[in-house]
Design a protein around this motif. Structure first.
Motif, PDB file in Angstrom:
ATOM      1  N   MET A  87       0.946 -21.900   9.498  1.00 41.58           N
ATOM      2  CA  MET A  87       1.207 -22.309   8.115  1.00 41.58           C
ATOM      3  C   MET A  87       2.445 -21.604   7.579  1.00 41.58           C
ATOM      4  SD  MET A  87      -1.311 -21.820   4.807  1.00 41.58           S
ATOM      5  CE  MET A  87      -1.163 -20.016   4.845  1.00 41.58           C
ATOM      6  N   VAL A  88       2.541 -20.316   7.823  1.00 40.89           N
ATOM      7  CA  VAL A  88       3.704 -19.551   7.368  1.00 40.89           C
ATOM      8  C   VAL A  88       4.965 -20.047   8.063  1.00 40.89           C
ATOM      9  CG1 VAL A  88       4.781 -17.271   7.360  1.00 40.89           C
ATOM     10  CG2 VAL A  88       2.372 -17.516   6.732  1.00 40.89           C
TER      11      VAL A  88
ATOM     12  N   LEU B 187       6.078 -23.244   6.409  1.00 37.12           N
ATOM     13  CA  LEU B 187       6.692 -22.995   5.100  1.00 37.12           C
ATOM     14  C   LEU B 187       8.113 -22.468   5.262  1.00 37.12           C
ATOM     15  CD1 LEU B 187       3.634 -21.402   3.264  1.00 37.12           C
ATOM     16  CD2 LEU B 187       4.663 -23.628   2.760  1.00 37.12           C
ATOM     17  N   ARG B 188       8.335 -21.653   6.283  1.00 33.97           N
ATOM     18  CA  ARG B 188       9.703 -21.167   6.554  1.00 33.97           C
ATOM     19  C   ARG B 188      10.610 -22.331   6.957  1.00 33.97           C
ATOM     20  NH1 ARG B 188       9.957 -15.600   6.748  1.00 33.97           N
ATOM     21  NH2 ARG B 188       8.098 -14.462   7.428  1.00 33.97           N
ATOM     22  N   GLU B 189      10.085 -23.222   7.795  1.00 32.32           N
ATOM     23  CA  GLU B 189      10.878 -24.368   8.239  1.00 32.32           C
ATOM     24  C   GLU B 189      11.251 -25.264   7.065  1.00 32.32           C
ATOM     25  OE1 GLU B 189       8.510 -26.287  11.172  1.00 32.32           O
ATOM     26  OE2 GLU B 189       8.745 -24.687  12.668  1.00 32.32           O
ATOM     27  N   GLN B 190      10.372 -25.318   6.057  1.00 32.99           N
ATOM     28  CA  GLN B 190      10.639 -26.122   4.859  1.00 32.99           C
ATOM     29  C   GLN B 190      11.524 -25.370   3.857  1.00 32.99           C
ATOM     30  OE1 GLN B 190       6.912 -28.033   3.275  1.00 32.99           O
ATOM     31  NE2 GLN B 190       5.988 -27.164   5.126  1.00 32.99           N
TER      32      GLN B 190
ATOM     33  N   ASP C 119      -3.092 -26.717   6.264  1.00 40.84           N
ATOM     34  CA  ASP C 119      -1.957 -27.625   6.173  1.00 40.84           C
ATOM     35  C   ASP C 119      -1.195 -27.320   4.891  1.00 40.84           C
ATOM     36  OD1 ASP C 119      -0.623 -30.319   7.030  1.00 40.84           O
ATOM     37  OD2 ASP C 119      -1.069 -30.553   4.901  1.00 40.84           O
ATOM     38  N   THR C 120       0.123 -27.253   4.967  1.00 39.35           N
ATOM     39  CA  THR C 120       0.905 -26.788   3.817  1.00 39.35           C
ATOM     40  C   THR C 120       0.920 -27.764   2.644  1.00 39.35           C
ATOM     41  OG1 THR C 120       2.952 -27.712   4.733  1.00 39.35           O
ATOM     42  CG2 THR C 120       2.422 -25.420   5.282  1.00 39.35           C
TER      43      THR C 120
ATOM     44  N   GLN D  83       1.903 -23.154  -3.962  1.00 37.05           N
ATOM     45  CA  GLN D  83       1.640 -21.742  -4.226  1.00 37.05           C
ATOM     46  C   GLN D  83       2.800 -20.866  -3.759  1.00 37.05           C
ATOM     47  OE1 GLN D  83      -2.184 -21.965  -2.216  1.00 37.05           O
ATOM     48  NE2 GLN D  83      -3.243 -21.492  -4.130  1.00 37.05           N
ATOM     49  N   ALA D  84       3.382 -21.221  -2.625  1.00 38.82           N
ATOM     50  CA  ALA D  84       4.534 -20.453  -2.138  1.00 38.82           C
ATOM     51  C   ALA D  84       5.706 -20.577  -3.112  1.00 38.82           C
ATOM     52  CB  ALA D  84       4.940 -20.951  -0.749  1.00 38.82           C
ATOM     53  N   ILE D  85       5.946 -21.790  -3.613  1.00 44.89           N
ATOM     54  CA  ILE D  85       7.043 -21.991  -4.564  1.00 44.89           C
ATOM     55  C   ILE D  85       6.815 -21.156  -5.817  1.00 44.89           C
ATOM     56  CG2 ILE D  85       8.069 -23.669  -6.151  1.00 44.89           C
ATOM     57  CD1 ILE D  85       7.657 -25.789  -3.943  1.00 44.89           C
ATOM     58  N   GLN D  86       5.591 -21.187  -6.358  1.00 45.53           N
ATOM     59  CA  GLN D  86       5.304 -20.427  -7.576  1.00 45.53           C
ATOM     60  C   GLN D  86       5.470 -18.935  -7.359  1.00 45.53           C
ATOM     61  OE1 GLN D  86       1.480 -21.555  -9.468  1.00 45.53           O
ATOM     62  NE2 GLN D  86       2.806 -22.111 -11.177  1.00 45.53           N
TER      63      GLN D  86
END
Length: 403
Positions: free
Chosen positions: A16-17, A20-23, A55-56, A80-83
């Motif tokens: 998952m992490v 998120l890095r790839e995105q 899943d992200t 949540q990562a964006i926030q």
């Protein structure tokens, strides 16, 4: 008989992490470490598929309680990562989370570490009880879990270096500003003109300023801070969403008749891309006739409106005429599309050209992310001479200008 092995949650968290890095959504190692550490599945319904839990882009569905009520949803991890990235939470900070589910509070607790403090508040007793139980079971019982109307914050644990709002808010209550430190930040999915934007407000004296904002949708806030938007139906499958402050009467029969008339399509000669930025520009520059048009899938399937209207799109309404943006394929632009306008009604050409001018203005002078500057002025602030777009809220004035 072949037995499928149960996936290892730690492996799924690592994947998952990595996703998120790839995105390009993760830049802070503290946030990445928190996401790799907190067992997200422990906050999900027991029957949840682990692959979906990690899943992200999957939002965890609410848990149904015995009394028929539901828990809050757990946002998809990319939100949540964006926030958390927008909030820029640091070790040792005091953080208030508004809207509880437990998982996000655990992430924040990981980031602030043992010298920080996290408080999470929700208006629903079932949500609070479950969040507290999940946090305790996963070793995050140091999080303060409070049952209250978040409109009033949580003064007993204030002041806060960060306030992170995980529900759609119609306003920025005075209590939040009062409980924020002088150098604090509020990250809030703020609702205005029929859209929601996650905004990272920094405190500047008694005002809040921001140039960091993102698209995001959230469950609306309950209690005294609940929104009161109006829906003006044009047909059974098409309607206008307007702010409570909007006091213009719509000629619904004329708009319904215009809908069945042949449209006029106009093309801007500018690229179509970043529709969320374009929508925000239109809504804050189009005057009193600019509102949001929403359609049911049936209206799209029958060709009444373009597919983009299914999820809401700015529309310029003047009497029995209206116009909204469209696109067409074009090799002239890097995005692969050219922006345009579709207009209906007796004065379709005129109204369409007004909307087209806005589309061209944005595509020529503001075609980038972060071109808007957002300022929130609490009630009682002297706004003499304030120019540009503004939205009068219950607790203050939201103003947006463009560079």
């Amino acid at each position: 008989m072949t037995v499928t092995p149960t996936p290892d949650p730690a492996v799924l968290r690592a994947a998952m992490v990595a996703s998120l890095r790839e995105q390009d959504l993760l830049h802070s190692e503290r946030v990445a470490d928190a996401l790799a550490t907190v067992p997200r599945h422990a906050f999900a319904p027991r029957e949840s598929d682990l692959a979906k839990v990690y899943d992200t882009h999957t939002t965890l569905e609410p848990v149904l309680f015995a009394d028929g009520s539901q828990s809050s949803v757990v946002s998809a991890t990319h939100i949540q990562a964006i926030q958390l990235e927008m909030a820029d939470v640091q070790p040792g900070m005091r953080v208030l989370e508004i809207g509880s589910g437990g998982y996000n509070a655990a992430l924040i607790a990981e980031v602030v570490g043992p010298t920080g403090a996290v408080t999470t508040v929700d208006i629903d007793a079932g949500v609070v009880e479950r969040a507290r139980a999940c946090l305790t079971a996963t070793g995050y019982d140091r999080v303060n879990v409070v049952l209250a109307d978040a409109q009033y914050g949580v003064p007993e644990y204030a002041p806060y270096d960060r306030i992170i709002v995980t529900v759609g808010a119609a306003d920025v209550p005075q209590a939040w500003l009062e409980q924020l430190t002088d150098t604090g930040r509020i990250v809030v999915p703020l609702r205005f003109s029929g859209i929601t934007r996650m905004i990272a407000f920094d405190r500047t004296g008694q005002t809040l300023t921001a140039d960091n904002y993102r698209l995001g949708g959230f469950v609306p806030m309950q209690g005294d801070g609940a929104s009161a938007e109006q829906l003006v139906p044009i047909t059974a499958d098409l309607g206008l969403y307007v702010d409570p402050q909007y006091d213009v009467d719509f000629d619904v029969p004329a708009l319904r008749a215009a809908l069945s008339s042949a449209p006029v399509d106009l093309w801007a000669g500018t690229p179509f891309d970043m529709p969320d930025e374009l929508a925000m520009f239109q809504l804050t520059n189009g005057g009193s006739g600019m509102v949001m048009l929403h359609a049911a899938q049936k209206a799209v399937d029958e060709g009444v409106v373009e597919p983009a209207v299914r999820h809401g799109i700015p529309v310029l309404v003047q009497g029995g005429n209206f116009a909204y943006r469209i696109k067409r394929e074009s090799e002239k632009f890097a995005s692969g599309y050219e922006a345009g306008v579709r207009a209906h009604g007796p004065q379709a050409q005129q109204v369409g050209e007004q909307m087209l001018a806005l589309v061209r203005d944005w595509g020529t002078d503001h075609f980038r992310r972060g071109a808007a500057r957002i300022v929130y002025y609490p009630a009682g602030t002297d706004v003499t001479g304030l120019a540009g777009w503004r939205s009068v809220k219950r607790h203050g004035i939201l103003a947006i200008s463009w560079s």
